[in-house]
Design a protein around this motif. Structure first.
Motif, PDB file in Angstrom:
ATOM      1  N   SER A 275     -29.135   9.742 -21.452  1.00 19.58           N
ATOM      2  CA  SER A 275     -28.667   8.814 -20.431  1.00 19.58           C
ATOM      3  C   SER A 275     -29.105   9.239 -19.028  1.00 19.58           C
ATOM      4  O   SER A 275     -28.899   8.492 -18.071  1.00 19.58           O
ATOM      5  N   LYS A 276     -29.712  10.422 -18.874  1.00 17.67           N
ATOM      6  CA  LYS A 276     -30.171  10.886 -17.565  1.00 17.67           C
ATOM      7  C   LYS A 276     -31.448  10.188 -17.116  1.00 17.67           C
ATOM      8  O   LYS A 276     -31.878  10.368 -15.976  1.00 17.67           O
ATOM      9  N   PHE A 277     -32.059   9.412 -18.019  1.00 16.98           N
ATOM     10  CA  PHE A 277     -33.261   8.658 -17.668  1.00 16.98           C
ATOM     11  C   PHE A 277     -32.957   7.167 -17.658  1.00 16.98           C
ATOM     12  O   PHE A 277     -31.955   6.709 -18.218  1.00 16.98           O
ATOM     13  N   ASN A 280     -35.754   2.289 -19.688  1.00 13.28           N
ATOM     14  CA  ASN A 280     -37.075   2.152 -20.299  1.00 13.28           C
ATOM     15  C   ASN A 280     -37.734   3.487 -20.643  1.00 13.28           C
ATOM     16  O   ASN A 280     -38.813   3.511 -21.236  1.00 13.28           O
ATOM     17  N   ASN A 281     -37.102   4.607 -20.264  1.00  6.82           N
ATOM     18  CA  ASN A 281     -37.727   5.917 -20.485  1.00  6.82           C
ATOM     19  C   ASN A 281     -36.766   6.935 -21.075  1.00  6.82           C
ATOM     20  O   ASN A 281     -36.961   8.138 -20.935  1.00  6.82           O
ATOM     21  N   ARG A 282     -35.762   6.486 -21.763  1.00  6.91           N
ATOM     22  CA  ARG A 282     -34.739   7.408 -22.244  1.00  6.91           C
ATOM     23  C   ARG A 282     -35.173   8.218 -23.463  1.00  6.91           C
ATOM     24  O   ARG A 282     -34.641   9.289 -23.706  1.00  6.91           O
ATOM     25  N   LEU A 325     -32.524  17.635 -14.722  1.00 10.57           N
ATOM     26  CA  LEU A 325     -32.317  16.788 -13.551  1.00 10.57           C
ATOM     27  C   LEU A 325     -30.856  16.393 -13.473  1.00 10.57           C
ATOM     28  O   LEU A 325     -30.065  16.711 -14.374  1.00 10.57           O
ATOM     29  N   GLY A 326     -30.480  15.713 -12.402  1.00 14.93           N
ATOM     30  CA  GLY A 326     -29.098  15.313 -12.213  1.00 14.93           C
ATOM     31  C   GLY A 326     -28.683  14.221 -13.175  1.00 14.93           C
ATOM     32  O   GLY A 326     -29.501  13.601 -13.872  1.00 14.93           O
ATOM     33  N   TYR A 327     -27.398  13.944 -13.194  1.00 17.71           N
ATOM     34  CA  TYR A 327     -26.859  12.982 -14.154  1.00 17.71           C
ATOM     35  C   TYR A 327     -27.295  11.555 -13.849  1.00 17.71           C
ATOM     36  O   TYR A 327     -27.435  10.741 -14.767  1.00 17.71           O
ATOM     37  N   TYR A 328     -27.507  11.224 -12.560  1.00 19.24           N
ATOM     38  CA  TYR A 328     -27.820   9.846 -12.202  1.00 19.24           C
ATOM     39  C   TYR A 328     -29.027   9.759 -11.275  1.00 19.24           C
ATOM     40  O   TYR A 328     -29.104   8.865 -10.437  1.00 19.24           O
ATOM     41  N   ASP A 329     -29.975  10.692 -11.427  1.00 19.13           N
ATOM     42  CA  ASP A 329     -31.137  10.697 -10.541  1.00 19.13           C
ATOM     43  C   ASP A 329     -32.010   9.458 -10.712  1.00 19.13           C
ATOM     44  O   ASP A 329     -32.768   9.105  -9.800  1.00 19.13           O
ATOM     45  N   TRP A 330     -31.939   8.810 -11.852  1.00 18.16           N
ATOM     46  CA  TRP A 330     -32.760   7.627 -12.066  1.00 18.16           C
ATOM     47  C   TRP A 330     -32.193   6.398 -11.342  1.00 18.16           C
ATOM     48  O   TRP A 330     -32.871   5.388 -11.177  1.00 18.16           O
ATOM     49  N   MET A 331     -30.964   6.513 -10.878  1.00 17.25           N
ATOM     50  CA  MET A 331     -30.241   5.358 -10.350  1.00 17.25           C
ATOM     51  C   MET A 331     -30.031   5.503  -8.840  1.00 17.25           C
ATOM     52  O   MET A 331     -29.669   6.574  -8.352  1.00 17.25           O
ATOM     53  N   THR A 332     -30.274   4.436  -8.105  1.00 18.63           N
ATOM     54  CA  THR A 332     -29.944   4.412  -6.680  1.00 18.63           C
ATOM     55  C   THR A 332     -28.439   4.242  -6.529  1.00 18.63           C
ATOM     56  O   THR A 332     -27.857   3.318  -7.086  1.00 18.63           O
ATOM     57  N   GLY A 351     -32.847   6.337  -6.226  1.00 17.71           N
ATOM     58  CA  GLY A 351     -33.115   6.513  -7.647  1.00 17.71           C
ATOM     59  C   GLY A 351     -34.577   6.344  -7.996  1.00 17.71           C
ATOM     60  O   GLY A 351     -35.375   5.795  -7.240  1.00 17.71           O
ATOM     61  N   ASN A 352     -34.919   6.835  -9.171  1.00 18.62           N
ATOM     62  CA  ASN A 352     -36.276   6.722  -9.697  1.00 18.62           C
ATOM     63  C   ASN A 352     -36.199   6.296 -11.158  1.00 18.62           C
ATOM     64  O   ASN A 352     -36.143   7.139 -12.061  1.00 18.62           O
ATOM     65  N   PRO A 353     -36.197   4.979 -11.419  1.00 22.42           N
ATOM     66  CA  PRO A 353     -36.085   4.506 -12.806  1.00 22.42           C
ATOM     67  C   PRO A 353     -37.296   4.851 -13.654  1.00 22.42           C
ATOM     68  O   PRO A 353     -37.255   4.697 -14.876  1.00 22.42           O
ATOM     69  N   SER A 354     -38.386   5.343 -13.032  1.00 19.05           N
ATOM     70  CA  SER A 354     -39.585   5.718 -13.786  1.00 19.05           C
ATOM     71  C   SER A 354     -39.562   7.156 -14.282  1.00 19.05           C
ATOM     72  O   SER A 354     -40.520   7.604 -14.913  1.00 19.05           O
ATOM     73  N   LEU A 355     -38.499   7.897 -13.996  1.00 19.36           N
ATOM     74  CA  LEU A 355     -38.405   9.275 -14.469  1.00 19.36           C
ATOM     75  C   LEU A 355     -38.550   9.341 -15.990  1.00 19.36           C
ATOM     76  O   LEU A 355     -37.957   8.549 -16.720  1.00 19.36           O
ATOM     77  N   GLN A 356     -39.331  10.307 -16.459  1.00 21.47           N
ATOM     78  CA  GLN A 356     -39.566  10.497 -17.882  1.00 21.47           C
ATOM     79  C   GLN A 356     -39.232  11.931 -18.281  1.00 21.47           C
ATOM     80  O   GLN A 356     -39.046  12.806 -17.435  1.00 21.47           O
TER      81      GLN A 356
END
Length: 460
Positions: A275-277, A280-282, A325-332, A351-356
């Motif tokens: 869930s940290k990603f 689309n990249n989980r 990485l952090g728990y919600y780094d993918w999210m603004t 946030g960075n929703p493209s994190l993989q």
């Protein structure tokens, strides 16, 4: 007057029993510690239960539980304030009150330290319950659930004159936090020896959730230091709270194959969803394989087996993932920002929703050997580790109102040689003297970054 001889009292009680199909174990423990400072103490209670029973010929169920609770009154700060207190300072004022030393020094009156409060309570519970079902000879299904839970709270009260605080104010803080990790594992295990073939296989699934929450309240400027010390009585009060968590789902399989006790093959594959990603990249997919040849088991080695009793060639290559990485780094995310006594919000994290997943591919080739009736043993190996999609703090345009976000910024390669050797200088029935030596090399190369980042500070 403030110190004493430290003492520890401990009581342990346990009982074990069972029948041919059922086994159990129960234990209880109590530990009482009185520290070298009067009033400093700790009380610990522990309990454990292990239970397992066979139900029929095919089913086995069991449970393992461990719990503890601890209360403590921490007076360790006196170990610092006592030796620092200058002998030319009076402990008490002429009117009998405790002498408050100005806080712009490193000195604190030990009587203030002694009267301060620093209490804590901690509770822990760890438990696993499982069931095993023998479907066929060699084929077993196992399901297990695990809970790790912890709860802690603290109560601190610093009176006027405590070092680090304005001598005109007193301060109190209350904190409470708890976290839990829940895991549910299901595995299907197969093991069989079919003539010259030895097979061990595992197919499994795992779900893990982590939850954490904390809250605190504080105040300073209390009207007195004995009765009206509830947070609401302070002239200045504040507080905070936080809660976060994550989930991880995994599917995996592993097969170990051995032929003639000399040719070994291992293949694994796992898929992890975190869930940290972003949505689309989980998922990350991580295969690996290993080959080994125990040359010393071959017939052509029979003539030199005394000199070379063990010789193994091995090679492996695999891929693994990291979610560092952090728990919600993918999210603004937003945070509260009151303005003109009105509620409001402001941007908090870009946030960075493209994190993989950060991927690591490891190649390992080596030789393990035993010489001279295995009095000399060692290994020689070469490794190469490629880290791709490196998760690191990357730069963003300053007009975004942010300076950086976590990104997959680049890749790193590490490679080198490893050598280890051990020998039995003396090997007798009642005495063994072993000497060893090892050395390793490592070369690290940053292959690429985001084009803006100039260096990577380790550890990242």
């Amino acid at each position: 007057e403030m110190t004493q001889t430290a003492t520890t009292s401990q009581v342990d009680l346990s009982v074990r029993g069972g029948t041919e199909s059922t086994h159990y174990y129960l234990s209880f423990g109590y530990t009482d510690i009185n520290g070298v400072i009067k009033g400093g103490k700790s009380n610990l209670y522990t309990g454990r239960m292990n239970f397992e029973t066979q139900v029929g010929k095919s089913v086995k169920i069991g449970m393992n539980l461990y719990g503890s609770t601890r209360t403590a009154n921490n007076k360790d700060a006196l170990l610092t304030s006592i030796p620092r207190f200058r002998p030319d300072f009076e402990a008490y004022n002429p009117d009998g009150s405790i002498n408050i030393i100005p806080t712009n020094t490193t000195i604190e009156n030990p009587y203030i330290t002694y009267s301060n409060r620093n209490d804590g309570i901690g509770k822990n519970l760890n438990g696993t319950a499982y069931m095993e079902y023998m479907i066929l000879p060699g084929l077993k299904l196992r399901s297990a659930g695990t809970l790790n839970y912890s709860n802690s709270s603290s109560d601190r009260f610093n009176k006027k004159g405590t070092q680090g605080y304005n001598s005109a104010y007193n301060y109190r803080s209350l904190t409470a936090s708890e976290y839990s990790t829940k895991v549910w594992d299901n595995t299907l295990n197969y093991a069989a020896v079919l003539g010259k073939h030895d097979i061990v296989a595992v197919l499994g699934q795992s779900i893990e959730t982590y939850d954490y929450k904390t809250q605190s309240a504080y105040g300073n400027g209390f009207p007195d230091e004995n009765v009206l010390i509830n947070i609401g009585s302070a002239s200045t009060v504040g507080g905070s709270s936080d809660q976060y968590g994550s989930s991880l789902a995994s599917f995996f399989t592993r097969v170990n194959y051995k032929y003639l006790n000399r040719y070994l093959v291992t293949a694994t594959f796992r898929a992890d969803g975190s869930s940290k990603f972003g949505p689309n990249n989980r998922w990350g997919f991580f295969p690996s394989a290993a080959l080994a040849w125990i040359v010393s088991e071959e017939d052509f080695m029979a003539g030199v087996r005394d000199a070379i009793p063990y010789l193994k060639l091995r090679a492996s290559m695999g891929k693994s993932g990291s979610q560092n990485l952090g728990y919600y780094d993918w999210m603004t995310t937003l945070s509260a920002a009151p303005y003109m006594e009105q509620a409001g919000v402001k941007p908090y994290n870009l946030g960075n929703p493209s994190l993989q997943w950060e991927n690591s591919t490891l190649l390992d080739i080596g030789v393990d050997f035993g010489l001279l009736n295995e009095r000399l043993r060692g290994t020689i190996g070469y490794y190469s580790k490629d880290v791709d999609n490196l998760i690191y703090t990357g730069s963003v345009p300053t007009n975004s109102s942010f300076q950086s976000i976590n990104q997959n910024v680049g890749s790193i390669t590490n490679n080198g040689w490893e050598f280890d050797i051990r020998g039995d200088v003396i090997r007798k029935k009642d005495m063994v003297l072993e000497l060893g030596f090892n050395i390793a090399t490592n070369k690290s190369v940053v292959n690429k970054l985001d084009g803006i980042q100039k260096e990577i500070v380790m550890p990242y």
